[in-house]
Design a protein around this motif. Structure first.
Motif, PDB file in Angstrom:
ATOM      1  N   THR A  53       0.843  -1.197   0.000  1.00  0.00           N
ATOM      2  CA  THR A  53       0.000   0.000   0.000  1.00  0.00           C
ATOM      3  C   THR A  53       0.879   1.247   0.000  1.00  0.00           C
ATOM      4  OG1 THR A  53      -0.126  -0.146   2.415  1.00  0.00           O
ATOM      5  CG2 THR A  53      -1.924  -1.131   1.156  1.00  0.00           C
ATOM      6  N   ASP A  54       0.239   2.395  -0.244  1.00  0.00           N
ATOM      7  CA  ASP A  54       1.028   3.626  -0.326  1.00  0.00           C
ATOM      8  C   ASP A  54       1.496   4.108   1.039  1.00  0.00           C
ATOM      9  OD1 ASP A  54      -1.528   4.286   0.491  1.00  0.00           O
ATOM     10  OD2 ASP A  54      -1.707   6.045  -0.807  1.00  0.00           O
ATOM     11  N   ARG A  55       0.806   3.689   2.105  1.00  0.00           N
ATOM     12  CA  ARG A  55       1.254   4.005   3.458  1.00  0.00           C
ATOM     13  C   ARG A  55       0.783   2.912   4.390  1.00  0.00           C
ATOM     14  NH1 ARG A  55      -2.232   8.592   6.291  1.00  0.00           N
ATOM     15  NH2 ARG A  55      -4.349   7.965   5.738  1.00  0.00           N
ATOM     16  N   THR A  56       1.407   2.839   5.570  1.00  0.00           N
ATOM     17  CA  THR A  56       1.063   1.745   6.482  1.00  0.00           C
ATOM     18  C   THR A  56       1.494   2.065   7.907  1.00  0.00           C
ATOM     19  OG1 THR A  56       1.299  -0.630   6.920  1.00  0.00           O
ATOM     20  CG2 THR A  56       3.246   0.516   6.102  1.00  0.00           C
ATOM     21  N   PRO A  57       0.735   1.571   8.912  1.00  0.00           N
ATOM     22  CA  PRO A  57       1.180   1.666  10.294  1.00  0.00           C
ATOM     23  C   PRO A  57       1.994   0.449  10.724  1.00  0.00           C
ATOM     24  CG  PRO A  57      -1.082   0.908  10.248  1.00  0.00           C
ATOM     25  CD  PRO A  57      -0.658   1.092   8.803  1.00  0.00           C
ATOM     26  N   PHE A  58       2.159  -0.535   9.831  1.00  0.00           N
ATOM     27  CA  PHE A  58       2.868  -1.776  10.158  1.00  0.00           C
ATOM     28  C   PHE A  58       4.383  -1.592  10.104  1.00  0.00           C
ATOM     29  CE2 PHE A  58      -1.244  -3.544   9.338  1.00  0.00           C
ATOM     30  CZ  PHE A  58      -1.285  -4.774   9.999  1.00  0.00           C
ATOM     31  N   HIS A  59       5.061  -2.155  11.089  1.00  0.00           N
ATOM     32  CA  HIS A  59       6.527  -2.214  11.074  1.00  0.00           C
ATOM     33  C   HIS A  59       6.950  -3.563  10.502  1.00  0.00           C
ATOM     34  CE1 HIS A  59      10.564  -3.085  12.620  1.00  0.00           C
ATOM     35  NE2 HIS A  59      10.752  -1.790  12.601  1.00  0.00           N
ATOM     36  N   PRO A  60       7.748  -3.562   9.424  1.00  0.00           N
ATOM     37  CA  PRO A  60       8.194  -4.829   8.846  1.00  0.00           C
ATOM     38  C   PRO A  60       9.490  -5.317   9.494  1.00  0.00           C
ATOM     39  CG  PRO A  60       8.948  -3.035   7.462  1.00  0.00           C
ATOM     40  CD  PRO A  60       8.210  -2.403   8.631  1.00  0.00           C
ATOM     41  N   ASP A 107       5.172  -6.504  12.868  1.00  0.00           N
ATOM     42  CA  ASP A 107       3.907  -6.267  13.557  1.00  0.00           C
ATOM     43  C   ASP A 107       2.864  -7.298  13.133  1.00  0.00           C
ATOM     44  OD1 ASP A 107       4.477  -4.093  15.194  1.00  0.00           O
ATOM     45  OD2 ASP A 107       4.075  -2.630  13.616  1.00  0.00           O
ATOM     46  N   ARG A 108       1.848  -7.421  13.990  1.00  0.00           N
ATOM     47  CA  ARG A 108       0.691  -8.254  13.691  1.00  0.00           C
ATOM     48  C   ARG A 108      -0.515  -7.344  13.431  1.00  0.00           C
ATOM     49  NH1 ARG A 108       1.425 -12.089  19.027  1.00  0.00           N
ATOM     50  NH2 ARG A 108       3.307 -13.220  18.359  1.00  0.00           N
ATOM     51  N   GLY A 109      -1.532  -7.901  12.778  1.00  0.00           N
ATOM     52  CA  GLY A 109      -2.736  -7.108  12.569  1.00  0.00           C
ATOM     53  C   GLY A 109      -3.565  -7.626  11.413  1.00  0.00           C
ATOM     54  N   THR A 110      -4.383  -6.734  10.846  1.00  0.00           N
ATOM     55  CA  THR A 110      -5.293  -7.124   9.774  1.00  0.00           C
ATOM     56  C   THR A 110      -5.345  -6.060   8.690  1.00  0.00           C
ATOM     57  OG1 THR A 110      -7.209  -6.104  10.862  1.00  0.00           O
ATOM     58  CG2 THR A 110      -6.776  -8.441  11.343  1.00  0.00           C
ATOM     59  N   VAL A 111      -5.761  -6.479   7.511  1.00  0.00           N
ATOM     60  CA  VAL A 111      -6.097  -5.586   6.413  1.00  0.00           C
ATOM     61  C   VAL A 111      -7.557  -5.832   6.059  1.00  0.00           C
ATOM     62  CG1 VAL A 111      -5.689  -5.028   3.989  1.00  0.00           C
ATOM     63  CG2 VAL A 111      -3.752  -5.477   5.494  1.00  0.00           C
ATOM     64  N   VAL A 112      -8.338  -4.766   6.040  1.00  0.00           N
ATOM     65  CA  VAL A 112      -9.763  -4.880   5.720  1.00  0.00           C
ATOM     66  C   VAL A 112      -9.985  -4.360   4.298  1.00  0.00           C
ATOM     67  CG1 VAL A 112     -12.112  -4.270   6.372  1.00  0.00           C
ATOM     68  CG2 VAL A 112     -10.360  -4.543   8.141  1.00  0.00           C
ATOM     69  N   LEU A 113     -10.546  -5.228   3.457  1.00  0.00           N
ATOM     70  CA  LEU A 113     -10.824  -4.892   2.063  1.00  0.00           C
ATOM     71  C   LEU A 113     -12.280  -5.213   1.765  1.00  0.00           C
ATOM     72  CD1 LEU A 113      -7.615  -6.435   0.519  1.00  0.00           C
ATOM     73  CD2 LEU A 113      -8.255  -4.032   0.296  1.00  0.00           C
ATOM     74  N   GLU A 114     -13.031  -4.185   1.395  1.00  0.00           N
ATOM     75  CA  GLU A 114     -14.429  -4.371   1.023  1.00  0.00           C
ATOM     76  C   GLU A 114     -15.173  -5.184   2.086  1.00  0.00           C
ATOM     77  OE1 GLU A 114     -13.992  -6.129  -2.796  1.00  0.00           O
ATOM     78  OE2 GLU A 114     -13.465  -4.253  -3.781  1.00  0.00           O
ATOM     79  N   SER A 115     -14.971  -4.771   3.344  1.00  0.00           N
ATOM     80  CA  SER A 115     -15.621  -5.367   4.524  1.00  0.00           C
ATOM     81  C   SER A 115     -15.093  -6.750   4.882  1.00  0.00           C
ATOM     82  CB  SER A 115     -17.152  -5.443   4.341  1.00  0.00           C
ATOM     83  OG  SER A 115     -17.689  -4.147   4.128  1.00  0.00           O
ATOM     84  N   ASP A 145       2.563 -11.976   8.152  1.00  0.00           N
ATOM     85  CA  ASP A 145       3.944 -11.515   8.214  1.00  0.00           C
ATOM     86  C   ASP A 145       4.005 -10.144   7.558  1.00  0.00           C
ATOM     87  OD1 ASP A 145       6.606 -11.529   8.847  1.00  0.00           O
ATOM     88  OD2 ASP A 145       7.172 -13.171   7.508  1.00  0.00           O
ATOM     89  N   CYS A 146       5.028  -9.392   7.890  1.00  0.00           N
ATOM     90  CA  CYS A 146       5.223  -8.073   7.304  1.00  0.00           C
ATOM     91  C   CYS A 146       6.711  -7.916   7.021  1.00  0.00           C
ATOM     92  CB  CYS A 146       4.716  -6.996   8.265  1.00  0.00           C
ATOM     93  SG  CYS A 146       4.600  -5.362   7.526  1.00  0.00           S
ATOM     94  N   LEU A 147       7.053  -7.657   5.772  1.00  0.00           N
ATOM     95  CA  LEU A 147       8.435  -7.722   5.329  1.00  0.00           C
ATOM     96  C   LEU A 147       8.826  -6.480   4.536  1.00  0.00           C
ATOM     97  CD1 LEU A 147       7.039 -10.851   4.237  1.00  0.00           C
ATOM     98  CD2 LEU A 147       9.310 -11.287   5.155  1.00  0.00           C
ATOM     99  N   VAL A 148      10.128  -6.353   4.335  1.00  0.00           N
ATOM    100  CA  VAL A 148      10.648  -5.295   3.471  1.00  0.00           C
ATOM    101  C   VAL A 148      10.677  -5.814   2.037  1.00  0.00           C
ATOM    102  CG1 VAL A 148      12.651  -3.859   2.916  1.00  0.00           C
ATOM    103  CG2 VAL A 148      12.029  -4.289   5.313  1.00  0.00           C
ATOM    104  N   GLY A 149      10.254  -4.965   1.116  1.00  0.00           N
ATOM    105  CA  GLY A 149      10.317  -5.313  -0.296  1.00  0.00           C
ATOM    106  C   GLY A 149      10.954  -4.202  -1.098  1.00  0.00           C
ATOM    107  N   ALA A 150      11.363  -4.522  -2.300  1.00  0.00           N
ATOM    108  CA  ALA A 150      11.902  -3.525  -3.228  1.00  0.00           C
ATOM    109  C   ALA A 150      11.269  -3.753  -4.588  1.00  0.00           C
ATOM    110  CB  ALA A 150      13.421  -3.621  -3.326  1.00  0.00           C
TER     111      ALA A 150
END
Length: 291
Positions: A36-43, A54-62, A69-74
């Motif tokens: 995404t273009d921005r995020t509160p998640f720490h990878p 970090d742990r958590g959720t992504v809500v898409l269309e309810s 997992d949350c990782l660094v990408g290029a």
């Protein structure tokens, strides 16, 4: 759509945000990667993976999707190809590339690029990691301070932010942050002894050293000094610095990309214990107790 570098919100202690999906890619085994273009998640860092994702959720269309997992990408901008974690072939600031936060979802999704998503971080888990990580910085400073006067026979060239001989930097081989805990592994080899550390005396005095560190940590926590993160930008790869004025004559500023407390008043207590593996390997465990 050209992928931009992820704007990270975790230094500001933001735990939820709306964001636009920039890229979706299949995971090689299960689920998918979402950028995404921005995020509160720490990878978790692909270079120095001491601080967990970090742990958590992504809500898409309810629909609520777990972030496993949350990782660094290029992303190579010309081709749009995403590389994740250890597969990243370039260093940050490489022309034609942007670094992003990659959210690994447990299942595949049918949403498209440009779709809005709500990102939710597990606040209590992140706070526990933040206490653990800041506690590790504080205990390393206290360790250097305690060792400075009595356990060095030479003027070591490397000093820490408070001007003390930097045993922590010289000797650290591994660090690991967990909930309300930081574990640092040190190698006390010939090189460190040649630099001037009286290693045998230090090892013999470990119980006393631990007591002195814990007294210093108690004094700092009782004072409740504020902590802030100085940022050179909002992108994932922009440098960030942990800052705290411990009233020791200079403001401590340590390069760090993790999440942290905003005040030492967030601790009811900080204490360390040592585990001597052998004469060349020492482990310091820092335990934090939330206020």
């Amino acid at each position: 759509m050209v992928t931009s570098a992820t704007q990270v919100l975790f230094p500001e202690r933001i735990y939820q945000c709306e964001a636009n999906i920039q890229l979706i890619a299949a995971h090689p085994e299960q689920g998918c990667y979402v950028v995404t273009d921005r995020t509160p998640f720490h990878p978790v860092s692909h270079i120095w993976p001491d601080h967990p994702a970090d742990r958590g959720t992504v809500v898409l269309e309810s629909q609520v999707h777990e972030v496993v997992d949350c990782l660094v990408g290029a992303v190579e901008q010309e081709s749009g190809q995403l590389y994740v974690g250890a597969d990243i072939p370039v260093k940050r600031d490489e022309p034609g590339w942007v670094f992003v936060v990659v959210h690994h979802l447990a299942e595949s999704i049918e949403s498209s690029v440009g779709t809005k998503a709500t990102l939710n971080v597990d606040e209590q888990y992140q706070l526990a990691l933040s206490r653990g990580h800041s506690g590790g910085h504080l205990s390393s400073l206290a360790l250097n301070k305690v060792l400075h006067h009595d356990f060095w026979r030479k003027d070591a060239s490397r000093k820490d932010e408070l001007g003390h001989y930097d045993f922590h930097s010289y000797a650290q081989t591994e660090s690991r942050v967990t909930e309300d805990c930081s574990t640092d592994t040190y190698r006390i080899g010939k090189t460190l002894r040649k630099r001037g550390l009286n290693a045998a005396d230090m090892i013999a005095a470990l119980p006393t050293i631990a007591d002195q560190i814990n007294q210093q940590l108690a004094a700092w926590c009782e004072a409740g000094f504020p902590v802030d993160m100085r940022r050179e930008g909002e992108a994932l790869t922009d440098s960030r610095y942990w800052r705290c004025d411990l009233q020791e004559g200079v403001v401590v500023e340590i390069p760090c990309g993790g999440t942290h407390v905003t005040s030492l008043a967030e601790y009811a207590a900080l204490r360390v214990e040592f585990q001597l593996i052998n004469e060349q390997e020492l482990v310091m465990i820092t335990h934090s107790q939330p206020a």
